[in-house]
Design a protein around this motif. Structure first.
Motif, PDB file in Angstrom:
ATOM      1  N   ARG A 176     -26.167 -41.470  34.044  1.00  0.00           N
ATOM      2  CA  ARG A 176     -26.248 -43.106  33.717  1.00  0.00           C
ATOM      3  C   ARG A 176     -27.823 -43.238  33.107  1.00  0.00           C
ATOM      4  NH1 ARG A 176     -25.485 -45.375  39.587  1.00  0.00           N
ATOM      5  NH2 ARG A 176     -26.181 -47.428  38.605  1.00  0.00           N
ATOM      6  N   LEU A 177     -28.657 -42.370  33.378  1.00  0.00           N
ATOM      7  CA  LEU A 177     -30.002 -42.318  32.831  1.00  0.00           C
ATOM      8  C   LEU A 177     -29.949 -41.754  31.254  1.00  0.00           C
ATOM      9  CD1 LEU A 177     -32.378 -42.416  35.968  1.00  0.00           C
ATOM     10  CD2 LEU A 177     -31.473 -44.374  34.424  1.00  0.00           C
ATOM     11  N   GLY A 178     -29.253 -40.930  31.072  1.00  0.00           N
ATOM     12  CA  GLY A 178     -29.106 -40.031  29.808  1.00  0.00           C
ATOM     13  C   GLY A 178     -30.099 -38.994  29.858  1.00  0.00           C
ATOM     14  N   VAL A 179     -30.064 -38.273  31.192  1.00  0.00           N
ATOM     15  CA  VAL A 179     -30.978 -37.094  31.289  1.00  0.00           C
ATOM     16  C   VAL A 179     -30.181 -35.966  31.897  1.00  0.00           C
ATOM     17  CG1 VAL A 179     -32.509 -36.294  32.893  1.00  0.00           C
ATOM     18  CG2 VAL A 179     -32.818 -38.729  32.302  1.00  0.00           C
ATOM     19  N   SER A 180     -30.420 -34.892  31.247  1.00  0.00           N
ATOM     20  CA  SER A 180     -29.899 -33.554  31.610  1.00  0.00           C
ATOM     21  C   SER A 180     -30.700 -32.571  31.664  1.00  0.00           C
ATOM     22  CB  SER A 180     -28.689 -33.399  30.412  1.00  0.00           C
ATOM     23  OG  SER A 180     -29.314 -33.125  29.153  1.00  0.00           O
ATOM     24  N   PHE A 181     -30.409 -31.744  32.542  1.00  0.00           N
ATOM     25  CA  PHE A 181     -31.397 -30.780  32.889  1.00  0.00           C
ATOM     26  C   PHE A 181     -30.534 -29.582  33.555  1.00  0.00           C
ATOM     27  CE2 PHE A 181     -31.818 -33.857  36.204  1.00  0.00           C
ATOM     28  CZ  PHE A 181     -31.671 -33.448  37.253  1.00  0.00           C
ATOM     29  N   ASP A 182     -30.928 -28.111  33.435  1.00  0.00           N
ATOM     30  CA  ASP A 182     -30.356 -27.015  34.068  1.00  0.00           C
ATOM     31  C   ASP A 182     -31.361 -26.768  35.515  1.00  0.00           C
ATOM     32  OD1 ASP A 182     -28.594 -26.529  32.214  1.00  0.00           O
ATOM     33  OD2 ASP A 182     -29.966 -25.486  31.004  1.00  0.00           O
ATOM     34  N   ALA A 183     -30.528 -26.137  36.347  1.00  0.00           N
ATOM     35  CA  ALA A 183     -31.541 -26.040  37.491  1.00  0.00           C
ATOM     36  C   ALA A 183     -32.854 -25.193  37.126  1.00  0.00           C
ATOM     37  CB  ALA A 183     -30.601 -24.846  38.435  1.00  0.00           C
ATOM     38  N   VAL A 209     -47.040 -30.010  30.655  1.00  0.00           N
ATOM     39  CA  VAL A 209     -45.665 -29.905  31.655  1.00  0.00           C
ATOM     40  C   VAL A 209     -44.420 -30.220  30.964  1.00  0.00           C
ATOM     41  CG1 VAL A 209     -45.158 -30.133  34.100  1.00  0.00           C
ATOM     42  CG2 VAL A 209     -47.387 -30.381  33.463  1.00  0.00           C
ATOM     43  N   PRO A 210     -44.054 -29.763  30.035  1.00  0.00           N
ATOM     44  CA  PRO A 210     -42.984 -30.165  28.826  1.00  0.00           C
ATOM     45  C   PRO A 210     -41.488 -30.151  29.896  1.00  0.00           C
ATOM     46  CG  PRO A 210     -43.295 -27.976  28.367  1.00  0.00           C
ATOM     47  CD  PRO A 210     -44.434 -28.196  29.447  1.00  0.00           C
ATOM     48  N   THR A 211     -41.350 -29.413  30.741  1.00  0.00           N
ATOM     49  CA  THR A 211     -40.200 -29.414  31.365  1.00  0.00           C
ATOM     50  C   THR A 211     -39.651 -30.251  32.308  1.00  0.00           C
ATOM     51  OG1 THR A 211     -41.175 -27.998  33.126  1.00  0.00           O
ATOM     52  CG2 THR A 211     -40.022 -26.662  31.200  1.00  0.00           C
ATOM     53  N   ARG A 212     -40.372 -31.254  32.677  1.00  0.00           N
ATOM     54  CA  ARG A 212     -40.045 -32.568  33.678  1.00  0.00           C
ATOM     55  C   ARG A 212     -39.210 -33.277  32.819  1.00  0.00           C
ATOM     56  NH1 ARG A 212     -46.180 -33.803  35.145  1.00  0.00           N
ATOM     57  NH2 ARG A 212     -46.622 -32.408  36.810  1.00  0.00           N
ATOM     58  N   ARG A 213     -37.993 -33.630  33.432  1.00  0.00           N
ATOM     59  CA  ARG A 213     -36.916 -34.253  32.877  1.00  0.00           C
ATOM     60  C   ARG A 213     -36.853 -35.553  33.763  1.00  0.00           C
ATOM     61  NH1 ARG A 213     -37.895 -31.530  29.629  1.00  0.00           N
ATOM     62  NH2 ARG A 213     -36.445 -30.150  28.076  1.00  0.00           N
ATOM     63  N   LEU A 214     -36.298 -35.680  35.193  1.00  0.00           N
ATOM     64  CA  LEU A 214     -36.043 -36.784  35.872  1.00  0.00           C
ATOM     65  C   LEU A 214     -37.441 -36.821  37.350  1.00  0.00           C
ATOM     66  CD1 LEU A 214     -34.091 -38.825  36.479  1.00  0.00           C
ATOM     67  CD2 LEU A 214     -33.053 -37.432  38.150  1.00  0.00           C
ATOM     68  N   THR A 215     -37.487 -38.152  36.917  1.00  0.00           N
ATOM     69  CA  THR A 215     -38.761 -38.469  38.147  1.00  0.00           C
ATOM     70  C   THR A 215     -38.022 -39.462  39.221  1.00  0.00           C
ATOM     71  OG1 THR A 215     -40.630 -38.177  36.599  1.00  0.00           O
ATOM     72  CG2 THR A 215     -40.997 -39.680  38.646  1.00  0.00           C
ATOM     73  N   ARG A 288     -43.210 -38.457  45.482  1.00  0.00           N
ATOM     74  CA  ARG A 288     -42.740 -38.565  43.972  1.00  0.00           C
ATOM     75  C   ARG A 288     -42.278 -37.324  43.680  1.00  0.00           C
ATOM     76  NH1 ARG A 288     -45.828 -36.820  38.833  1.00  0.00           N
ATOM     77  NH2 ARG A 288     -45.425 -34.975  40.042  1.00  0.00           N
ATOM     78  N   GLY A 289     -41.238 -36.991  43.160  1.00  0.00           N
ATOM     79  CA  GLY A 289     -40.543 -35.788  42.709  1.00  0.00           C
ATOM     80  C   GLY A 289     -40.258 -35.534  41.386  1.00  0.00           C
ATOM     81  N   CYS A 290     -40.209 -34.529  40.806  1.00  0.00           N
ATOM     82  CA  CYS A 290     -39.799 -34.359  39.425  1.00  0.00           C
ATOM     83  C   CYS A 290     -38.850 -33.009  39.161  1.00  0.00           C
ATOM     84  CB  CYS A 290     -41.142 -34.058  38.424  1.00  0.00           C
ATOM     85  SG  CYS A 290     -42.059 -35.507  37.888  1.00  0.00           S
ATOM     86  N   PHE A 291     -37.622 -33.413  38.730  1.00  0.00           N
ATOM     87  CA  PHE A 291     -36.855 -32.275  38.399  1.00  0.00           C
ATOM     88  C   PHE A 291     -37.086 -31.730  37.464  1.00  0.00           C
ATOM     89  CE2 PHE A 291     -34.517 -34.641  41.821  1.00  0.00           C
ATOM     90  CZ  PHE A 291     -33.838 -33.551  42.580  1.00  0.00           C
ATOM     91  N   HIS A 292     -36.986 -30.469  37.111  1.00  0.00           N
ATOM     92  CA  HIS A 292     -37.645 -29.658  35.894  1.00  0.00           C
ATOM     93  C   HIS A 292     -36.293 -29.190  35.053  1.00  0.00           C
ATOM     94  CE1 HIS A 292     -42.194 -29.559  36.021  1.00  0.00           C
ATOM     95  NE2 HIS A 292     -41.867 -30.033  37.152  1.00  0.00           N
ATOM     96  N   ASP A 293     -36.499 -28.987  33.839  1.00  0.00           N
ATOM     97  CA  ASP A 293     -35.285 -28.189  33.093  1.00  0.00           C
ATOM     98  C   ASP A 293     -35.859 -26.905  32.944  1.00  0.00           C
ATOM     99  OD1 ASP A 293     -33.081 -27.471  31.544  1.00  0.00           O
ATOM    100  OD2 ASP A 293     -33.652 -28.405  29.830  1.00  0.00           O
ATOM    101  N   GLY A 294     -35.357 -25.978  33.948  1.00  0.00           N
ATOM    102  CA  GLY A 294     -35.635 -24.594  34.169  1.00  0.00           C
ATOM    103  C   GLY A 294     -36.945 -24.601  34.862  1.00  0.00           C
ATOM    104  N   TRP A 295     -37.751 -23.426  34.691  1.00  0.00           N
ATOM    105  CA  TRP A 295     -38.833 -23.031  35.717  1.00  0.00           C
ATOM    106  C   TRP A 295     -40.300 -23.243  34.879  1.00  0.00           C
ATOM    107  CZ3 TRP A 295     -36.844 -22.457  40.609  1.00  0.00           C
ATOM    108  CH2 TRP A 295     -35.381 -22.294  40.150  1.00  0.00           C
ATOM    109  N   MET A 296     -41.101 -23.532  35.634  1.00  0.00           N
ATOM    110  CA  MET A 296     -42.484 -23.874  35.079  1.00  0.00           C
ATOM    111  C   MET A 296     -43.103 -22.360  34.937  1.00  0.00           C
ATOM    112  SD  MET A 296     -44.210 -27.316  36.977  1.00  0.00           S
ATOM    113  CE  MET A 296     -43.946 -26.360  38.662  1.00  0.00           C
TER     114      MET A 296
END
Length: 302
Positions: A176-183, A209-215, A288-296
């Motif tokens: 719904r937010l137009g966000v996609s990310f892998d584990a 920190v470019p891998t942050r996708r969803l906050t 606050r949490g951030c889901f990343h696309d991949g691993w930092m």
């Protein structure tokens, strides 16, 4: 360290904005204009913009609805403000208003009490926040971000991540937010804004920190509420470079036991807080949490 121990601000970031009093005056002028001629779409759009900047989201949605369903921007804004965001591609223009999903009464009373206990258990770990610049330099900038916090322990992570993951799946929040990310990595941060606490306009996804996708931000506080301020502003942006617009934003005043989801690359701000107490748990407390696309990478700050 307590807020009184914090050093005084070292830099000044200009804040050019339209006072709320001026917006209210303009709103009344627009209303008078619409009373004379209710068929003016541009006036309804302007009224919607005024209302959402003042935090009156229901009134803003009504103003956008008055434009009719065939107006792309008005239809997008209406659906966003009533909790049903649509893809930004439906806008048909380079103007973008950040999508978000806001849910009230998110956790059970039992879980809220457990989170309060988790915060209390980690009281001594709270410290002044640092920020990471676009060049990857991390340090304190008290005129950029002024708050206290710590990373959550394993128990706190599970307390919040279990219902968050359920909401992501059940309500299809990324889609719904137009966000996609892998584990990948999931950051968790406990935070408190006390007197003069704030966070100037910024993006969570930065080059460092470019891998942050969803906050997500979970809001809760002691009852009765012991602070004022601390609204969150989402700024519109324009064009392929996503240049954000200081005068155009949506204001949210989060309630106790509510949660907010939004894409990490959108510009947002925490407005200044007023609080007479130095106790971190009397202020604007959040997880606050951030889901990343991949691993930092090990070099990336958390």
């Amino acid at each position: 360290m307590t807020p009184n121990d914090a050093p005084r601000p070292r830099i000044t970031i200009p804040r050019v904005e339209i006072p709320s009093a001026a917006r209210r005056q303009w709103r009344e002028a627009i209303r008078e204009r619409l009373q004379r001629d209710p068929g003016q779409r541009e006036a309804w759009l302007a009224l919607g913009s005024m209302e959402r900047a003042l935090g009156n989201l229901e009134a803003a949605a009504q103003a956008y609805a008055a434009c009719g369903p065939d107006h792309p921007l008005a239809a997008y804004m209406h659906d966003l403000l009533v909790g049903a965001p649509r893809p930004e591609s439906t806008l048909g223009s380079e103007l973008r208003t950040p999508p978000f999903i806001y849910l009230e009464d998110f956790l059970s009373e039992t879980t809220v009490a457990e989170i309060h206990s988790a915060f209390e258990r980690q009281r001594e770990a709270f410290h002044p926040h640092e920020v990471t610049s676009g060049g990857g330099v991390t340090g304190r900038l008290d005129d950029y971000r002024r708050s206290f916090g710590t990373r959550g322990d394993d128990e706190t992570r599970e307390l919040i991540l279990t219902p968050v993951r359920a909401a992501l799946a059940e309500q299809r929040i990324p889609e719904r937010l137009g966000v996609s990310f892998d584990a990948g990595d999931i950051e968790i941060e406990l935070s408190s804004h006390l007197d003069h606490g704030m966070f100037v306009p910024h993006r969570d996804a930065v080059p460092a920190v470019p891998t942050r996708r969803l906050t997500f931000v979970y809001y809760f506080h002691r009852l009765p509420k012991r602070y004022q301020g601390g609204d969150i502003l989402f700024y519109d942006d324009h064009g392929p470079r996503q240049l954000w617009i200081r005068s155009c934003f949506t204001r949210l005043t989060p309630k106790h036991n509510s949660i907010l989801f939004f894409p990490s690359d959108r510009v947002h701000e925490v407005t200044p807080v007023s609080c007479s107490s130095d106790d971190v748990f009397d202020g604007r407390t959040t997880i606050r949490g951030c889901f990343h696309d991949g691993w930092m990478s090990p070099a990336q700050p958390a």
